[in-house]
Write an enzyme that holds these catalytic residues in place. Structure first.
Site, PDB file in Angstrom:
ATOM      1  N   HIS A 263       0.853  -1.184   0.000  1.00 11.88           N
ATOM      2  CA  HIS A 263       0.000   0.000   0.000  1.00 11.88           C
ATOM      3  C   HIS A 263       0.894   1.241   0.000  1.00 11.88           C
ATOM      4  O   HIS A 263       1.634   1.488   0.951  1.00 11.88           O
ATOM      5  CB  HIS A 263      -0.895  -0.001   1.240  1.00 11.88           C
ATOM      6  N   ASP A 265       0.813   5.261  -0.263  1.00 13.12           N
ATOM      7  CA  ASP A 265       0.036   6.493  -0.293  1.00 13.12           C
ATOM      8  C   ASP A 265       0.579   7.408  -1.382  1.00 13.12           C
ATOM      9  O   ASP A 265       1.778   7.713  -1.408  1.00 13.12           O
ATOM     10  CB  ASP A 265       0.097   7.191   1.064  1.00 13.12           C
ATOM     11  N   ASP A 375      -7.613   1.745   2.773  1.00 13.86           N
ATOM     12  CA  ASP A 375      -7.216   2.735   3.772  1.00 13.86           C
ATOM     13  C   ASP A 375      -7.994   4.034   3.710  1.00 13.86           C
ATOM     14  O   ASP A 375      -7.635   4.989   4.365  1.00 13.86           O
ATOM     15  CB  ASP A 375      -5.713   3.033   3.610  1.00 13.86           C
ATOM     16  N   HIS A 579      -6.653   9.757  -0.704  1.00 14.68           N
ATOM     17  CA  HIS A 579      -7.225   9.754   0.642  1.00 14.68           C
ATOM     18  C   HIS A 579      -6.340  10.345   1.735  1.00 14.68           C
ATOM     19  O   HIS A 579      -6.726  10.298   2.919  1.00 14.68           O
ATOM     20  CB  HIS A 579      -7.675   8.339   1.033  1.00 14.68           C
TER      21      HIS A 579
END
Length: 1007
Positions: A263, A265, A375, A579
């Site tokens: 993951h 970001d 997330d 996000h």
């Protein structure tokens, strides 16, 4: 027996330390050189060709956000002949902060990529069988990203490091190791055996015989080890463990689908420019690992991240493409980025899906079938319908396990959205999307799984994220040993679609959850970094206008449609909906960049809009008024242009005792000497909108000091202390201006200037607000106590609205003390209601209050500004401009209309004065046209997206105002849809039968 267990476990921990230290042996130093790139990262060729100064172990390097190019040279010693040899580089890594600080990408001297270098992968394979004398000539592009986390876990503290303008220039890291060493394969394998069996034993109940079987086997294995010759005795120790590792899992064992993942970001504690490099390092690491581990399957989301690799690291891209073709590197998610889903508008969520899925189709020929959002901070009830309309079938998240009040009751379920669409949804029961495949995580996944008895499988995404390099060979070793092992869940490394297909078949009658997936945490993200949120809202509406007028100009006057520019601008907006960007939870650098990008987007879109409108208006000196809003008051939806109507109505402002009265014939509002509303009367009904004795547009301050996550959270106790700004403060004033009142109010170090007006011909009170915000750790709210008794509020979300309780009957109700709404919130009782609309605010709370004279009233509050300290210590300081409005006597249809009108004001252009007919028109209020554009394939077809906005089953007619040859129902990607029920085309338009909140996309072929 208890003492034996403690002794064996203690002995194991000590032995594992010794074994880990013995994985590499016989180190041989290498020569290092270093060149520090000035400023921003440089092209690879420049870094490779740079003049490297001598460098040694122990040297400091790397100021915050810097890039250093290390040159590594050496020769494999003759004594290593026949051995496995690795290069070991430690640039000052902290394995407990993987993904959050220094990282590197290793290149050969010809510029080809080798692999990523990270805190958990500090090695580079030189040879599997040394001949002796092999030359080593490698380069490392190393990023000295500052560590912005404090102590344990996610400990955020105010820091100047989050912006290069405020970060100090002192070096952050020290080179700790640079050597060639022999990799002791058998010792490493022993380490994996010991860890897996030790972790498994620790998770089994004390009374389970299997636990004691494992402990005794570990004890015997350690007896066979000679600490002075671990390499020479590792095989013997492993032989003792063989029977324990060979015992098969129990028939009822939980099944875990392990999916390699990282993951990343797209921005957070680093800017997007660094994410470009994080993704390249991770992809290089994963594809390198796949060379030695054919069993590895890796899932990567976010089309934007794939696009970055293709653009910036073509040599890595080639490797990714090859692995995708093999089916081992799996694109997932079908979205441009892993976006927030609370705040993006409906059309923006559509474009997240269409841009993402189309990228994967174009680049790989792959139709992604799952939406992958582990997330994001809660999930809109609009999403299931959009997932289905995009051609996807499944949804994955993990974040709801962060709920602080209520435990979500399922891990696999069918999620039902606004319109009744359902999508199979899974929450990994390990409660992580970055597993190490540890015994504790696998055991937790099995114990925690809430759908036992009806289903028996869960997904386990594993790998270091955020630039940590993804899966490791240690994780794969653990997965292999846990594939079929007594006492453990069965672990199988496999593709995510394999998991979903199996879960679908196993659990056809999975339970249904209706409505939004509200995250009981991170509620402050609806408000933090107001400029970012305002830029998003403004960009979305400008994009709507640009597409509408460009399409209209193309059809009406043959203007060229700006496909490429609109595509590029959409992608900029979609990226900033990631996000941690749109929610306001990134470092200051990220938000400064986002605001700059929004300004550039707005300037270009204004240019496109002006050009299209000029083409439509024609030559002349008469005014033409353009309306992009979907509803005209009291009439059918309209999105066209006409000559301006005469304004017969007028707004009067008259003194009245200690205050003033504003009246436009539709609303009569009283304002007192403090600049607060004391009465707002809807002329049509004669009803007073404000509760008896209350004052509207009251600004309120709350201390805002969440326990852990500054930018993310507002904690419930903030409501315990409130300061009402009833007075004007030092230097405050109320002044009559043309058509309204200007109110100036001071508070602490801040100043608020508000213009209260009644728009001509509109039944609403507008409050244009200009704030010079200088408070810290403070929440600013605007409150309206409305004389409406209701148990629920309607809050606009994408393509409709949800009802949320105004009471706290249950813990689920109480946890929704701060909610996200888009352009409006509506509260009503039979015969009367009121709405509060806004042009850039998302955070709201709606509560019940005691009403003077009996009964209850409803308090609607907007969260205007926050002032969190981390990760951006100057978040929200400075000037802000926003507008909100009170709409008395409003139904939901009025709220929809006024929400659009507040965000889409009329435009005037000089031209011939002739009307411009809308391309399409509707005969039914409550059916809203959300987008009018030309088809993405360049065919010239007109695409119209509309939705039912009131939650009703309706019949409507769409009139097509141009020559056309066909009308087709499509999915979001503008492909023919399977379901065309309720749509009948005829010569002049389309008859529609819509279910509540249905989204419908029509493709109209031009004649």
């Amino acid at each position: 027996m208890h003492d034996d267990r403690q002794l064996i476990e203690g002995r194991l921990a000590r032995t594992l330390q010794r074994v880990e230290d013995a994985v590499w042996s016989d180190p041989e130093p290498v020569d290092l050189g270093r060149w520090d790139a000035p400023g921003e990262p440089v092209p690879v060729a420049e870094g490779l060709a740079a003049d490297h100064a001598p460098c040694a172990v122990g040297d400091l390097w790397g100021p915050p956000w810097g890039t250093a190019w290390f040159r590594v040279r050496g020769s494999v010693p003759e004594r290593f002949a026949g051995r496995v040899v690795d290069l070991r580089l430690d640039l000052g890594f902290d394995p407990e902060r993987t993904g959050f600080h220094a990282e590197g990408l290793v290149y050969r001297s010809d510029g080809s990529v080798v692999k990523g270098l990270h805190p958990r992968t500090q090695w580079v394979r030189v040879t599997d069988a040394a001949a002796g004398g092999e030359a080593v000539d490698l380069h490392v592009e190393a990023a000295s990203n500052p560590l912005l986390l404090g102590g344990g876990g996610f400990d955020f503290r105010p820091s100047p490091m989050g912006d290069p303008d405020t970060a100090p220039r002192d070096p952050l890291y020290r080179v700790a190791r640079a050597e060639l060493a022999v990799f002791e394969t058998e010792v490493w394998e022993l380490q994996q055996d010991l860890e897996v069996l030790g972790q498994l034993a620790a998770e089994l109940p004390l009374e389970d015989a299997r636990r004691w079987e494992l402990l005794r086997a570990l004890d015997r294995a350690m007896d066979r080890l000679d600490v002075a010759d671990l390499a020479g005795t590792a095989a013997a120790a492993r032989a003792e463990l063989g029977p324990a590792l060979a015992a098969p899992a129990r028939a009822s064992a939980h099944r875990v689908s392990a999916v390699g993942h990282a993951h990343i970001d797209s921005a957070w504690l680093w800017p997007t420019r660094e994410t470009v490099r994080k993704v390249a390092r991770t992809c290089a690491n994963v594809t390198s690992l796949m060379d030695d581990h054919p069993e590895l399957v890796f899932a990567m989301s976010s089309a934007q991240q794939f696009a970055w690799v293709r653009e910036h690291r073509p040599e890595v891209w080639e490797r990714v493409v090859e692995r995708v073709r093999e089916g081992r590197f799996v694109p997932v998610g079908g979205m441009w980025v892993e976006s927030d889903t609370n705040m993006p508008g409906g059309e923006a969520l559509v474009r997240q899906l269409t841009h993402g899925k189309r990228f994967f189709l174009d680049a790989f020929g792959i139709e992604t079938r799952e939406v992958w959002l582990p997330d994001s901070f809660g999930y809109t009830a609009a999403l299931p319908q959009l997932v289905a309309l995009s051609g996807s079938r499944w949804f994955l998240t993990q974040k709801i396990s962060w709920n602080t009040t209520n435990r979500f009751p399922h891990h696999t379920f069918r999620w039902e959205g606004l319109d009744g669409s359902r999508v199979l949804t899974h929450f990994p029961s390990a409660d992580t999307y970055g597993s190490e495949v540890s015994g504790a995580e696998v055991a937790h996944a099995a114990r925690n799984f809430l759908d036992k008895g009806a289903a028996n499988r869960s997904m386990l995404p594993f790998g270091w994220g955020d630039g940590g390099g993804g899966p490791t060979r240690e994780m794969l070793a653990r997965a292999a040993r846990l594939r079929d092992l007594d006492g453990s869940a069965r672990v199988e490394v496999e593709r995510p679609d394999t998991f979903f297909e199996q879960a679908e078949a196993e659990y056809p009658e999975a339970p249904v959850w209706v409505g939004e997936l509200y995250l009981e945490m991170h509620r402050g993200t609806y408000t933090s970094q107001a400029r970012t949120k305002q830029g998003n809202r403004r960009s979305e509406h400008l994009l709507r206008e640009a597409e509408l007028w460009a399409a209209t100009a193309s059809v009406r006057v043959g203007s060229e449609y700006p496909y490429e520019r609109l595509d590029r601008l959409w992608k900029t907006v979609l990226l900033n909906q990631f996000h941690d960007i749109l929610p306001g939870s990134s470092i200051g650098w990220v938000h400064r960049q986002a605001v700059e990008e929004y300004a550039a987007v707005a300037a270009e879109l204004e240019e496109l809009i002006a050009a299209a409108q000029a083409a439509l208006a024609g030559d002349g000196e008469a005014d033409v008024v353009f309306n992009a809003a979907p509803h005209a008051r009291g009439g059918a939806p309209a999105m066209g242009a006409d000559a301006p109507a005469a304004d017969d109505a007028a707004v009067t402002v008259t003194a009245d005792g200690d205050g003033w009265v504003l009246d436009n014939g539709l609303v009569r509002a009283r304002v007192d000497a403090d600049g607060l509303l004391t009465s707002v009367v809807d002329a049509a009904s004669g009803r007073e909108a404000l509760a008896p004795g209350s004052r509207g547009n009251r600004l309120q301050l709350h201390p805002d000091t969440p326990v852990r996550f500054d930018a993310w959270d507002v904690d419930a106790y903030y409501r315990n202390t409130v300061t009402d700004l009833d007075g004007l403060g030092d230097g405050g004033s109320v002044v009559v201006v043309d058509g309204g009142l200007r109110v100036v109010r001071t508070m602490g170090r801040s100043r608020v200037e508000q213009l209260l007006t009644l728009p001509v011909g509109e039944a609403r009170v507008d409050v244009a607000t200009d704030v010079d915000w200088q408070e810290r750790e403070t929440l600013l709210k605007a409150a309206f106590d409305l004389d409406v008794a209701t148990e629920r509020a309607a809050c606009e979300v994408q393509f409709g609205h949800v009802h949320r309780p105004t009471h706290t009957n249950t813990s689920w109700d109480a946890a929704r003390f701060e909610v996200c709404a888009h352009r409006w919130v509506h509260v009503g009782e039979p015969g009367f209601g009121a709405a509060v609309a806004n042009d850039s605010t998302y955070g709201h709370d709606v509560t019940r209050a005691d009403r003077a004279g009996g009964g209850t009233s409803t308090v609607v509050r907007l969260s205007l500004l926050r002032a969190p300290q981390s990760p951006d210590p100057v978040a929200d300081l400075g000037r802000h401009r926003m507008t909100y409005a009170l709409v008395p006597g409003a139904g939901v249809l009025d709220a929809v209309r006024e929400g659009y009108r507040l965000n889409l004001p009329l435009r005037r252009a000089r031209g011939a004065g002739a009307p411009v007919e809308p391309l399409v028109g509707l005969d039914r209020d409550g059916v809203v046209v959300e987008a009018v554009k030309l088809a993405d394939d360049g065919s010239g077809d007109v695409v119209v997206r509309l939705y039912e906005a009131l939650g009703a089953r309706v019949a409507a007619r769409l009139d097509v105002g141009f020559d056309h040859t066909s009308v087709a129902v499509t999915d979001l990607l503008e492909r023919p849809a399977d379901d065309t029920d309720g749509v009948t085309a005829d010569e002049g338009g389309v008859e529609l039968a819509l279910r509540p909140f249905q989204v419908l996309t029509l493709r109209i072929g031009r004649g």
